[in-house]
Write a protein that holds these residues in place. Structure first.
Motif, PDB file in Angstrom:
ATOM      1  N   ASP A 168       3.742 -16.789  -9.920  1.00 30.38           N
ATOM      2  CA  ASP A 168       4.129 -18.172 -10.188  1.00 30.38           C
ATOM      3  C   ASP A 168       4.185 -18.445 -11.691  1.00 30.38           C
ATOM      4  N   THR A 169       3.168 -17.962 -12.401  1.00 30.10           N
ATOM      5  CA  THR A 169       3.142 -18.142 -13.852  1.00 30.10           C
ATOM      6  C   THR A 169       4.308 -17.416 -14.507  1.00 30.10           C
ATOM      7  N   LEU A 170       4.533 -16.196 -14.067  1.00 23.98           N
ATOM      8  CA  LEU A 170       5.612 -15.383 -14.618  1.00 23.98           C
ATOM      9  C   LEU A 170       6.959 -16.060 -14.421  1.00 23.98           C
ATOM     10  N   GLN A 171       7.169 -16.613 -13.241  1.00 23.17           N
ATOM     11  CA  GLN A 171       8.454 -17.278 -12.975  1.00 23.17           C
ATOM     12  C   GLN A 171       8.620 -18.508 -13.847  1.00 23.17           C
ATOM     13  N   ALA A 172       7.582 -19.309 -13.964  1.00 22.22           N
ATOM     14  CA  ALA A 172       7.675 -20.506 -14.799  1.00 22.22           C
ATOM     15  C   ALA A 172       7.977 -20.139 -16.241  1.00 22.22           C
ATOM     16  N   GLN A 173       7.350 -19.102 -16.742  1.00 20.13           N
ATOM     17  CA  GLN A 173       7.585 -18.681 -18.120  1.00 20.13           C
ATOM     18  C   GLN A 173       9.000 -18.132 -18.294  1.00 20.13           C
ATOM     19  N   TYR A 174       9.482 -17.404 -17.303  1.00 20.47           N
ATOM     20  CA  TYR A 174      10.843 -16.857 -17.383  1.00 20.47           C
ATOM     21  C   TYR A 174      11.866 -17.985 -17.376  1.00 20.47           C
ATOM     22  N   LEU A 175      11.710 -18.933 -16.464  1.00 19.16           N
ATOM     23  CA  LEU A 175      12.676 -20.033 -16.364  1.00 19.16           C
ATOM     24  C   LEU A 175      12.627 -20.927 -17.594  1.00 19.16           C
ATOM     25  N   ALA A 176      11.472 -21.001 -18.256  1.00 19.74           N
ATOM     26  CA  ALA A 176      11.353 -21.802 -19.479  1.00 19.74           C
ATOM     27  C   ALA A 176      11.842 -21.052 -20.703  1.00 19.74           C
ATOM     28  N   GLY A 177      12.220 -19.778 -20.523  1.00 18.99           N
ATOM     29  CA  GLY A 177      12.701 -18.980 -21.650  1.00 18.99           C
ATOM     30  C   GLY A 177      11.605 -18.441 -22.537  1.00 18.99           C
ATOM     31  N   ILE A 207       9.584 -15.843 -21.800  1.00 15.82           N
ATOM     32  CA  ILE A 207       9.562 -14.380 -21.714  1.00 15.82           C
ATOM     33  C   ILE A 207      10.926 -13.902 -21.229  1.00 15.82           C
ATOM     34  N   GLY A 208      11.192 -12.635 -21.436  1.00 13.08           N
ATOM     35  CA  GLY A 208      12.451 -12.045 -20.976  1.00 13.08           C
ATOM     36  C   GLY A 208      12.351 -10.539 -21.004  1.00 13.08           C
ATOM     37  N   PRO A 209      13.343  -9.866 -20.451  1.00 12.42           N
ATOM     38  CA  PRO A 209      13.304  -8.404 -20.421  1.00 12.42           C
ATOM     39  C   PRO A 209      13.423  -7.814 -21.819  1.00 12.42           C
ATOM     40  N   ASP A 264      13.546  -2.247 -20.497  1.00 16.33           N
ATOM     41  CA  ASP A 264      13.526  -2.577 -19.068  1.00 16.33           C
ATOM     42  C   ASP A 264      14.868  -2.210 -18.452  1.00 16.33           C
ATOM     43  N   GLU A 265      14.843  -1.227 -17.555  1.00 13.14           N
ATOM     44  CA  GLU A 265      16.083  -0.726 -16.965  1.00 13.14           C
ATOM     45  C   GLU A 265      16.770  -1.791 -16.101  1.00 13.14           C
ATOM     46  N   ASP A 266      15.963  -2.599 -15.404  1.00 11.90           N
ATOM     47  CA  ASP A 266      16.526  -3.603 -14.506  1.00 11.90           C
ATOM     48  C   ASP A 266      15.495  -4.700 -14.289  1.00 11.90           C
ATOM     49  N   VAL A 267      15.844  -5.660 -13.454  1.00 14.60           N
ATOM     50  CA  VAL A 267      14.952  -6.791 -13.216  1.00 14.60           C
ATOM     51  C   VAL A 267      13.655  -6.351 -12.548  1.00 14.60           C
ATOM     52  N   HIS A 268      13.710  -5.305 -11.723  1.00 13.07           N
ATOM     53  CA  HIS A 268      12.515  -4.823 -11.042  1.00 13.07           C
ATOM     54  C   HIS A 268      11.533  -4.219 -12.045  1.00 13.07           C
ATOM     55  N   THR A 269      12.055  -3.432 -12.980  1.00  6.66           N
ATOM     56  CA  THR A 269      11.217  -2.832 -14.019  1.00  6.66           C
ATOM     57  C   THR A 269      10.588  -3.909 -14.884  1.00  6.66           C
ATOM     58  N   PHE A 270      11.396  -4.877 -15.261  1.00 10.36           N
ATOM     59  CA  PHE A 270      10.930  -5.983 -16.102  1.00 10.36           C
ATOM     60  C   PHE A 270       9.749  -6.708 -15.461  1.00 10.36           C
ATOM     61  N   LEU A 271       9.888  -7.070 -14.201  1.00  8.93           N
ATOM     62  CA  LEU A 271       8.848  -7.855 -13.554  1.00  8.93           C
ATOM     63  C   LEU A 271       7.609  -7.017 -13.247  1.00  8.93           C
ATOM     64  N   GLU A 272       7.801  -5.753 -12.865  1.00  3.63           N
ATOM     65  CA  GLU A 272       6.625  -4.915 -12.609  1.00  3.63           C
ATOM     66  C   GLU A 272       5.871  -4.644 -13.899  1.00  3.63           C
ATOM     67  N   ARG A 273       6.625  -4.461 -14.995  1.00  2.86           N
ATOM     68  CA  ARG A 273       5.949  -4.257 -16.290  1.00  2.86           C
ATOM     69  C   ARG A 273       5.089  -5.462 -16.645  1.00  2.86           C
ATOM     70  N   GLU A 274       5.660  -6.652 -16.467  1.00  2.00           N
ATOM     71  CA  GLU A 274       4.908  -7.861 -16.794  1.00  2.00           C
ATOM     72  C   GLU A 274       3.656  -7.983 -15.924  1.00  2.00           C
ATOM     73  N   LEU A 275       3.799  -7.742 -14.637  1.00  2.00           N
ATOM     74  CA  LEU A 275       2.658  -7.878 -13.736  1.00  2.00           C
ATOM     75  C   LEU A 275       1.587  -6.836 -14.025  1.00  2.00           C
ATOM     76  N   THR A 276       2.003  -5.620 -14.357  1.00  2.00           N
ATOM     77  CA  THR A 276       1.038  -4.557 -14.643  1.00  2.00           C
ATOM     78  C   THR A 276       0.296  -4.838 -15.946  1.00  2.00           C
ATOM     79  N   GLN A 277       1.046  -5.359 -16.939  1.00  2.00           N
ATOM     80  CA  GLN A 277       0.386  -5.707 -18.198  1.00  2.00           C
ATOM     81  C   GLN A 277      -0.650  -6.812 -17.996  1.00  2.00           C
ATOM     82  N   ARG A 278      -0.396  -7.711 -17.073  1.00  2.00           N
ATOM     83  CA  ARG A 278      -1.268  -8.853 -16.863  1.00  2.00           C
ATOM     84  C   ARG A 278      -2.418  -8.554 -15.898  1.00  2.00           C
ATOM     85  N   LEU A 279      -2.138  -7.704 -14.893  1.00  2.00           N
ATOM     86  CA  LEU A 279      -3.124  -7.502 -13.827  1.00  2.00           C
ATOM     87  C   LEU A 279      -3.600  -6.060 -13.709  1.00  2.00           C
TER      88      LEU A 279
END
Length: 477
Positions: free
Chosen positions: A70-79, A81-83, A87-102
């Protein structure tokens, strides 16, 4: 690599070296693909619930993941954070962010799924969402056409075949012909959605998942009716994308036909319509010009949308099952078609809603070119004369009028008798514009009363489409 380090790609364990710069450049998603991030996160939320059911995640880990997404999405939509370029694709981008955070908890999310079913799900969710967005935009144009039609149910003009004056019609009837074809485009979206409301999640790479074995539950969570019946088909097929792009191209063709007529109507030669200054342009060299650029741009872009469909079909035609990287082209075709329509539709709606119709000029032109000739032939046929013979008699009358330089409404009783004794004076009562349109009183005809009924029915049908678009129960953001 330690799991806490940034993930640059979702594959590579069996490779001795990393990808070349050329491969990375070719393989990286087009920047437009990252718009799928909210849809990928929606799929990840549903997938996380599946991992909890499979006991891959604890309840605490599930809540951590859901909260961070939820936090990641809000930050992405607010501009915020971004790839990154790595980041090869959207999946890599989001997994990288989640792994860095969790940390390791973020890495658990990959279990039981593949980029194959992720990619298929992301685009399907996006298209189901955009089907509603486009519907609202098309309905705005529909309402603009109906508003104009409502004002012109008794404004008589010439109807055309072969771009030649043919028979009188009321202008509302002509406008509604465009509205009817565009209505069917929305109906196609409704029908498309019925076939496309199947979730590909759980198909994984192609064979299904040994971990996520309740795809029917994640399907419901994402607003689908059910999961796909076949896991190979779920990741390999893009007929739903091709069908969506077809609907977009068909809509663009219908918009182009409307545009072509607006272009004609606004010419000095026609003089039927004057565009509002806010929806027309001028010339850089000719101060007197007022150009229908919205209509011209819309007409031009139709070719592009047709090309998107042809290109996608060509990509799909020889692909073996199951997934192939060629399928990344599906998003290029879909995104461009949607982006184009989202530009075109509001401009077209505004142009139609604000245009001024020259009722007097349309009526003046309506009988020109002997558009009332069919009234004479019908009058004869209704008196028992075979229509083939009535056609010949009417043709002779038209030829006589041409020789005298008059229109049918100006013909004398003496001339009628000269052409054929069966052409009685009473036929002249039927050779008028109002009589001609009133006579077409069958269902779907141009008689004003029938046109008013058509408007009522069309409004009710559009209300049903509006309700469909508003009732979408897709993933909540």
């Amino acid at each position: 690599m330690n799991i806490s380090e940034p993930i640059e790609r979702l594959w590579g364990g069996r490779f001795k070296t990393g990808p070349s710069a050329a491969l990375k450049a070719l393989s990286r998603s087009d920047p437009s693909f990252f718009r799928l991030a909210p849809y990928d996160l929606a799929g990840s939320r549903a997938h996380a619930q599946e991992l909890r059911r499979a006991q891959i995640l604890t309840e605490e880990e599930l809540q951590q993941l859901l909260g961070e997404m939820d936090t990641l999405q809000a930050q992405y939509l607010a501009g915020e954070i971004g790839p990154s370029q790595d980041d090869e694709d959207v999946h890599t981008f989001l997994e990288r962010e989640l792994t860095q955070r969790l940390g390791a908890t973020g890495g658990k999310l990959r279990a039981g799924r593949s980029r194959n079913d992720q990619a298929a799900n992301d685009l399907r969710l996006f298209l189901r969402d955009k089907a509603r967005t486009l519907t609202h935009a098309v309905i705005d144009l529909q309402n603009a056409l109906i508003e104009q039609a409502d004002a012109h149910t008794r404004s008589v003009t010439a109807g055309f075949t072969h771009l030649q004056p043919a028979q009188p019609v009321v202008f509302a009837h002509h406008l509604l012909a465009h509205a009817q074809s565009i209505y069917r485009d929305v109906d196609r979206l409704v029908d498309w959605d019925r076939r496309s409301a199947r979730s590909p999640l759980g198909a994984a790479a192609l064979a299904g998942s040994a971990i996520c074995v309740r795809p029917e539950l994640s399907a419901v969570e994402l607003g689908y009716d059910a999961p796909c019946e076949n896991s190979i088909d779920a990741v390999a097929s893009r007929d739903h994308v091709a069908e969506f792009v077809f609907i977009a191209s068909m809509l663009s063709v219908n918009l182009s036909r409307l545009s072509e007529e607006v272009i004609l109507w606004t010419t000095r030669q026609f003089g039927w319509v004057v565009l509002d200054d806010g929806y027309a342009t001028g010339s850089s060299i000719m101060p007197q010009k007022k150009n229908s650029d919205i209509a011209e741009l819309t007409r031009g872009k139709a070719g592009r949308l047709i090309g998107n469909l042809g290109g996608l079909l060509a990509t799909l035609k020889s692909l073996p099952l199951a997934y192939n990287r060629d399928l990344a082209e599906d998003k290029i075709a879909a995104f461009d078609s949607i982006d184009t329509l989202e530009l075109v539709l509001p401009a077209m709606a505004g142009m139609i809603r604000t245009m001024q119709v020259n009722v007097a000029e349309m009526r003046r032109q309506a009988p020109l070119g002997f558009t009332l000739a069919t009234e004479v032939a019908d009058w004869l046929a209704l008196r028992g004369i075979p229509f083939s013979e009535a056609h010949e008699i009417t043709g002779a009358l038209v030829r006589t009028c041409e020789e005298q330089g008059i229109e049918l409404g100006e013909v004398s009783v003496a001339t009628l008798a000269q052409v054929d004794a069966r052409l009685e004076a009473s036929v002249l009562e039927h050779v008028t514009l109002d009589a001609a349109v009133a006579a077409r009183s069958g269902y779907g005809g141009t008689a004003p009363a029938r046109v008013e009924e058509q408007i009522t029915r069309l409004r009710a049908a559009i209300d049903r489409q509006t309700a469909w678009a508003a009732d979408y129960r897709g993933p909540s953001w």
